[in-house]
Design a protein around this motif. Structure first.
Motif, short mmCIF file in Angstrom:
data_model
loop_
_atom_site.label_atom_id
_atom_site.label_comp_id
_atom_site.label_asym_id
_atom_site.label_seq_id
_atom_site.Cartn_x
_atom_site.Cartn_y
_atom_site.Cartn_z
N GLU A 312 -4.46 -12.07 -19.24
CA GLU A 312 -4.64 -10.74 -19.95
C GLU A 312 -3.84 -10.11 -20.82
OE1 GLU A 312 -7.69 -8.00 -20.37
OE2 GLU A 312 -7.73 -9.86 -19.38
N TYR A 313 -2.50 -10.01 -20.43
CA TYR A 313 -1.46 -9.61 -21.21
C TYR A 313 -1.51 -10.13 -22.60
CZ TYR A 313 2.94 -8.47 -23.34
OH TYR A 313 3.97 -8.14 -24.21
N HIS A 314 -1.37 -11.41 -22.80
CA HIS A 314 -1.18 -12.18 -23.88
C HIS A 314 -2.63 -12.05 -24.97
CE1 HIS A 314 -1.55 -15.81 -26.51
NE2 HIS A 314 -0.51 -15.60 -26.61
N ASN A 315 -3.74 -12.19 -24.34
CA ASN A 315 -5.01 -11.84 -24.93
C ASN A 315 -5.08 -10.51 -25.66
OD1 ASN A 315 -6.10 -14.48 -24.60
ND2 ASN A 315 -7.21 -13.85 -22.57
N THR A 316 -4.79 -9.39 -24.58
CA THR A 316 -4.70 -8.11 -25.34
C THR A 316 -3.80 -7.89 -26.19
OG1 THR A 316 -5.33 -7.54 -23.14
CG2 THR A 316 -4.60 -5.77 -24.56
N LEU A 317 -2.61 -8.43 -26.06
CA LEU A 317 -1.43 -8.15 -27.14
C LEU A 317 -2.06 -8.85 -28.54
CD1 LEU A 317 1.73 -7.75 -27.87
CD2 LEU A 317 2.07 -10.02 -27.25
N CYS A 318 -2.33 -10.09 -28.25
CA CYS A 318 -2.77 -10.78 -29.81
C CYS A 318 -4.11 -10.05 -30.54
CB CYS A 318 -3.12 -12.49 -29.45
SG CYS A 318 -1.88 -13.40 -28.86
N GLU A 319 -5.07 -9.46 -29.64
CA GLU A 319 -6.23 -8.73 -30.06
C GLU A 319 -5.62 -7.59 -30.70
OE1 GLU A 319 -8.61 -8.00 -26.86
OE2 GLU A 319 -9.46 -10.25 -26.74
N CYS A 320 -4.90 -6.95 -30.27
CA CYS A 320 -4.13 -5.62 -30.99
C CYS A 320 -3.30 -5.87 -32.13
CB CYS A 320 -3.30 -4.97 -29.81
SG CYS A 320 -4.14 -4.04 -28.40
N LEU A 321 -2.45 -6.84 -31.88
CA LEU A 321 -1.74 -7.12 -33.24
C LEU A 321 -2.51 -7.54 -34.39
CD1 LEU A 321 1.35 -9.30 -31.84
CD2 LEU A 321 1.30 -6.79 -32.60
N ASN A 322 -3.63 -8.44 -34.14
CA ASN A 322 -4.66 -8.95 -35.01
C ASN A 322 -5.30 -7.58 -35.83
OD1 ASN A 322 -3.91 -11.55 -34.96
ND2 ASN A 322 -5.30 -11.84 -33.49
N ALA A 323 -5.83 -6.60 -34.99
CA ALA A 323 -6.59 -5.66 -35.17
C ALA A 323 -5.89 -4.63 -36.04
CB ALA A 323 -7.12 -4.81 -33.93
N MET A 324 -4.44 -4.73 -35.83
CA MET A 324 -3.58 -3.88 -36.48
C MET A 324 -3.08 -4.49 -37.84
SD MET A 324 -1.03 -2.32 -33.62
CE MET A 324 -1.75 -1.93 -32.06
N GLY A 325 -3.58 -5.80 -38.21
CA GLY A 325 -3.37 -6.56 -39.42
C GLY A 325 -1.85 -7.18 -39.42
N TYR A 326 -1.18 -7.23 -38.32
CA TYR A 326 -0.08 -7.73 -38.03
C TYR A 326 -0.04 -9.06 -38.27
CZ TYR A 326 4.81 -8.70 -36.35
OH TYR A 326 5.88 -9.25 -36.13
N SER A 327 0.68 -9.67 -39.40
CA SER A 327 0.70 -11.07 -39.80
C SER A 327 2.03 -11.77 -39.60
CB SER A 327 0.23 -11.13 -41.18
OG SER A 327 1.05 -10.52 -42.10
N ASP A 335 4.31 -20.12 -25.16
CA ASP A 335 5.79 -19.67 -25.20
C ASP A 335 5.77 -18.20 -24.47
OD1 ASP A 335 6.43 -21.49 -27.10
OD2 ASP A 335 5.73 -20.68 -29.00
N LEU A 336 4.86 -17.64 -24.22
CA LEU A 336 5.30 -16.47 -23.61
C LEU A 336 5.78 -16.88 -22.04
CD1 LEU A 336 5.05 -13.47 -23.09
CD2 LEU A 336 2.68 -13.80 -22.41
N TRP A 337 5.02 -17.86 -21.45
CA TRP A 337 5.53 -18.35 -20.02
C TRP A 337 6.80 -18.84 -20.20
CZ3 TRP A 337 4.02 -17.68 -15.66
CH2 TRP A 337 2.71 -17.27 -15.31
N LYS A 338 7.25 -19.61 -21.23
CA LYS A 338 8.41 -20.16 -21.45
C LYS A 338 9.50 -18.81 -21.46
CE LYS A 338 7.78 -24.44 -23.92
NZ LYS A 338 7.58 -25.09 -25.15
N GLU A 339 9.25 -17.95 -22.02
CA GLU A 339 10.18 -16.80 -22.46
C GLU A 339 10.19 -16.01 -20.92
OE1 GLU A 339 12.41 -14.03 -24.61
OE2 GLU A 339 12.06 -16.04 -24.77
N TYR A 340 8.95 -15.88 -20.15
CA TYR A 340 9.06 -15.29 -18.93
C TYR A 340 9.93 -15.98 -18.06
CZ TYR A 340 7.22 -13.44 -14.56
OH TYR A 340 6.77 -13.08 -13.38
N ASN A 341 9.75 -17.48 -17.81
CA ASN A 341 10.65 -18.24 -17.08
C ASN A 341 12.16 -18.00 -17.30
OD1 ASN A 341 8.28 -18.90 -15.49
ND2 ASN A 341 8.02 -20.59 -16.79
#
Length: 417
Positions: A312-327, A335-341
């Motif tokens: 849920e965190y990852h989906n929301t993060l990606c949706e927000c970045l895309n909606a803001m036009g962040y490229s 990779d988020l799981w790897k970073e978390y671990n």
């Protein structure tokens, strides 16, 4: 330790003239006259440690009512106050409410016009050592019961808001490096407060070690490993929270535990706000995630729903970045799981140094630990709730390799952290 060094009766500076200044500047109403006001402690014993918090209800001559929170920096009387007075903590928070939070909310409003873009209380006024903001309780927000832990529905709201906050900070960092420059430095690396923090971290670790030494099946396996980390843990959490500029970085809250999160309810939690922005730092999002999951969910969530919440965190993060036009930089769920671990050491810090505060039914005597730097007798770490929680977390921390870093850090590693 109580929630602060002052009480409403001793806060003589919190008077009519001060409140009129707040309203005239913060509410942009230069002719407001205060006819009466009521001051009460904003939180109970054990629910706040880093400041004095007052809830103020004001009545004005034109019939208006204002509900405010006044946050006062701790006086340098107790040990914790001395540590915080040397730090940049209050400066960070003041800057956040006065400047960065407004910019971040505007970015979220750009992304979703008409939707709620607020993640924090509205700022009204500040002066050295004092911040005044709206009282979120008057808007229907309140703390959850910290000792019960947050259930899945609460955690889901936190993940969505955290991802929105993180996403907006990525865009703000791209747009305005100057606004974000204050958060380049880790709070824990302030040299002026290193001694006090060292005492707190090592002392709390040794308190936990004493408890673990009495747990059959865990004493031989973990007590020595935890004890070996006690003296180097502060340097290690500074090191593990350093920013990698090749990866996706965000403005982390830095102290995202249950008491710094307020909820509004209607047949369950429906909205959320964050408070207490003293530990802001621009670095890996996994730091906030590790800290939150090691301190705030109930055991069912921690054991059975971590995967769903991370998605849920990852989906929301990606949706927000895309909606803001962040490229630019993005991060995959893998990779988020790897970073978390990879940031599991920060979770161990949360589990050993913060979770006991969360679960304590009375005030947690931080001053005693700061004075001595050794493990004090703290009732909560010997309780069944803390015992069950840490016993479930320790094997996962071990699996993620936190104890393999038990050797001493080299001088270069400490200096570069």
């Amino acid at each position: 330790m109580t929630s602060g060094s002052e009480t409403p009766s001793t806060a003589k500076w919190l008077h009519k003239k001060f409140l009129e200044t707040v309203l005239r500047k913060g509410d942009n109403t230069p002719t407001l006259k205060v006819t009466s006001y009521d001051v009460k402690p904003a939180v109970g014993k054990g629910d706040n440690y880093t400041s004095d918090l007052y809830r103020v209800k004001i009545h004005t001559a034109d019939g208006k009512v204002f509900n405010l929170i006044v946050k006062k920096e701790l006086a340098a009387e107790g040990e914790l106050g001395k540590v915080l007075q040397k730090s940049s903590a209050f400066l960070r928070e003041t800057h956040m409410y006065r400047s960065a939070a407004v910019r971040l909310a505007n970015i979220l409003q750009e992304m979703s016009p008409g939707e709620c873009s607020q993640f924090a209380a509205r700022y009204l006024y500040s002066c050295p050592g004092t911040i005044v903001m709206q009282d979120l309780r008057a808007e229907g927000f309140k703390m959850a019961e910290r000792r019960q832990g947050l259930d899945f529905s609460h955690c889901l709201l936190v993940m969505r808001m955290l991802a929105r906050f993180h996403a907006a900070s990525v865009v703000l960092h791209d747009r305005d490096l100057e606004t974000m420059s204050l958060y380049d430095k880790n709070f824990f690396s302030d040299p002026e407060m290193k001694e006090g923090l060292q005492k707190f971290v090592s002392g709390t670790f040794r308190t936990v070690v004493k408890a673990v030494q009495t747990w059959p099946g865990f004493a031989d396996r973990y007590a020595g490993k935890l004890d070996a980390l006690a003296d180097s843990m502060l340097d290690r959490i500074i090191q593990v929270s350093q920013r990698d500029d090749t990866a996706l970085n965000v403005l982390i809250h830095g102290d995202l535990w249950v008491n710094n999160i307020l909820f509004r309810y209607s047949d369950g939690p429906v909205d959320v706000r964050f408070v207490d922005f003293q530990l802001l730092h621009f670095t890996s999002p996994a730091i906030d995630l590790q800290y939150f999951f090691s301190t705030s969910p109930c055991e069912d969530v921690r054991e059975n729903h971590l995967d769903s919440l991370m998605k849920e965190y990852h989906n929301t993060l990606c949706e927000c970045l895309n909606a803001m036009g962040y490229s630019h930089k993005h991060i995959t769920l893998e990779d988020l799981w790897k970073e978390y671990n990879n940031k599991a050491l920060y979770g161990l810090f949360g589990a050993c140094c913060v979770l006991p505060i969360v679960l304590a039914d009375k005030g947690f005597d931080i001053d005693a630990i700061l004075k001595s730097g050794i493990g004090e007798e703290i009732e909560v770490v010997n309780g069944d709730t803390y015992k069950k929680a840490l016993q479930r977390m320790l094997p996962k921390f071990e699996e993620d390799g936190v104890f393999r870093s038990g050797e001493s850090l080299s001088t270069d590693e400490v200096q570069n952290a």
